[in-house]
Design a protein around this motif. Structure first.
Motif, PDB file in Angstrom:
ATOM      1  N   TYR A   4       0.830  -1.187   0.000  1.00  0.00           N
ATOM      2  CA  TYR A   4       0.000   0.000   0.000  1.00  0.00           C
ATOM      3  C   TYR A   4       0.872   1.247   0.000  1.00  0.00           C
ATOM      4  O   TYR A   4       2.064   1.203   0.285  1.00  0.00           O
ATOM      5  CB  TYR A   4      -0.939   0.014   1.212  1.00  0.00           C
ATOM      6  CG  TYR A   4      -0.227   0.226   2.528  1.00  0.00           C
ATOM      7  CD1 TYR A   4      -0.128   1.512   3.080  1.00  0.00           C
ATOM      8  CD2 TYR A   4       0.348  -0.816   3.220  1.00  0.00           C
ATOM      9  CE1 TYR A   4       0.529   1.710   4.275  1.00  0.00           C
ATOM     10  CE2 TYR A   4       1.009  -0.624   4.406  1.00  0.00           C
ATOM     11  CZ  TYR A   4       1.087   0.651   4.940  1.00  0.00           C
ATOM     12  OH  TYR A   4       1.751   0.848   6.125  1.00  0.00           O
ATOM     13  N   THR A   5       0.267   2.363  -0.346  1.00  0.00           N
ATOM     14  CA  THR A   5       0.886   3.669  -0.280  1.00  0.00           C
ATOM     15  C   THR A   5      -0.138   4.639   0.286  1.00  0.00           C
ATOM     16  O   THR A   5      -1.320   4.307   0.391  1.00  0.00           O
ATOM     17  CB  THR A   5       1.398   4.132  -1.663  1.00  0.00           C
ATOM     18  OG1 THR A   5       2.149   5.334  -1.505  1.00  0.00           O
ATOM     19  CG2 THR A   5       0.272   4.350  -2.631  1.00  0.00           C
ATOM     20  N   ILE A   6       0.302   5.827   0.658  1.00  0.00           N
ATOM     21  CA  ILE A   6      -0.579   6.839   1.219  1.00  0.00           C
ATOM     22  C   ILE A   6      -0.926   7.849   0.126  1.00  0.00           C
ATOM     23  O   ILE A   6      -0.048   8.372  -0.550  1.00  0.00           O
ATOM     24  CB  ILE A   6       0.095   7.575   2.401  1.00  0.00           C
ATOM     25  CG1 ILE A   6       0.583   6.584   3.464  1.00  0.00           C
ATOM     26  CG2 ILE A   6      -0.832   8.617   3.010  1.00  0.00           C
ATOM     27  CD1 ILE A   6      -0.498   5.829   4.165  1.00  0.00           C
ATOM     28  N   CYS A   7      -2.218   8.124  -0.038  1.00  0.00           N
ATOM     29  CA  CYS A   7      -2.673   9.105  -1.018  1.00  0.00           C
ATOM     30  C   CYS A   7      -2.263  10.503  -0.560  1.00  0.00           C
ATOM     31  O   CYS A   7      -2.471  10.872   0.601  1.00  0.00           O
ATOM     32  CB  CYS A   7      -4.186   9.022  -1.176  1.00  0.00           C
ATOM     33  SG  CYS A   7      -4.869  10.257  -2.310  1.00  0.00           S
ATOM     34  N   LYS A   8      -1.704  11.274  -1.461  1.00  0.00           N
ATOM     35  CA  LYS A   8      -1.274  12.626  -1.118  1.00  0.00           C
ATOM     36  C   LYS A   8      -2.444  13.598  -1.095  1.00  0.00           C
ATOM     37  O   LYS A   8      -2.335  14.683  -0.536  1.00  0.00           O
ATOM     38  CB  LYS A   8      -0.213  13.091  -2.101  1.00  0.00           C
ATOM     39  CG  LYS A   8       1.056  12.299  -1.943  1.00  0.00           C
ATOM     40  CD  LYS A   8       2.139  12.752  -2.867  1.00  0.00           C
ATOM     41  CE  LYS A   8       3.354  11.862  -2.597  1.00  0.00           C
ATOM     42  NZ  LYS A   8       4.426  12.060  -3.490  1.00  0.00           N
ATOM     43  N   GLY A   9      -3.582  13.203  -1.658  1.00  0.00           N
ATOM     44  CA  GLY A   9      -4.751  14.069  -1.667  1.00  0.00           C
ATOM     45  C   GLY A   9      -5.586  13.975  -0.405  1.00  0.00           C
ATOM     46  O   GLY A   9      -5.998  14.975   0.161  1.00  0.00           O
ATOM     47  N   CYS A  10      -5.820  12.745   0.068  1.00  0.00           N
ATOM     48  CA  CYS A  10      -6.718  12.568   1.215  1.00  0.00           C
ATOM     49  C   CYS A  10      -6.085  11.785   2.368  1.00  0.00           C
ATOM     50  O   CYS A  10      -6.746  11.510   3.358  1.00  0.00           O
ATOM     51  CB  CYS A  10      -8.000  11.884   0.764  1.00  0.00           C
ATOM     52  SG  CYS A  10      -7.760  10.221   0.130  1.00  0.00           S
TER      53      CYS A  10
END
Length: 108
Positions: A4-10
């Motif tokens: 997984y990765t972290i969304c930079k938008g939300c």
């Protein structure tokens, strides 16, 4: 192992669907991955270092439950040897833990 990765938008977790077992394999296939956030619709091409791995505990729990059931069933047939069925999920858990740890600590 779940990538997984972290969304930079939300700032939500976004699943990365790949069968890569190391960051090197992931780097080779990163251009082919379509990573889109389900919450905000943001489409991004993250860096390999921004992708993390974690254990799929649900599958490990299912494996332990199946191992316990087989151990109890085969205890009456094989005696003490039947308890070795519980070792199969333990070996799988150790393998997944080491694979996840290796993925998270490797740098590319």
């Amino acid at each position: 192992m779940r990538l997984y990765t972290i969304c930079k938008g939300c700032s939500q977790d976004v699943g990365v669907y790949s069968s890569a077992k190391s960051r090197e394999e992931l780097q080779a296939n990163l251009e082919n991955l379509d990573i889109r956030c389900k919450h905000c619709g943001n489409k991004a091409q993250p860096h390999v270092k921004d992708i993390h791995a974690e254990l799929k505990l649900f599958y490990i729990l299912i494996a332990f439950l199946i191992g316990i059931i087989f151990s109890v069933l085969f205890w009456g047939i094989f005696g003490m040897v039947g308890t070795f069925f519980i070792l199969i999920p333990c070996i799988y858990w150790i393998y997944e833990f080491r694979l996840t740890h290796k993925f998270n600590t490797s740098s590319n």
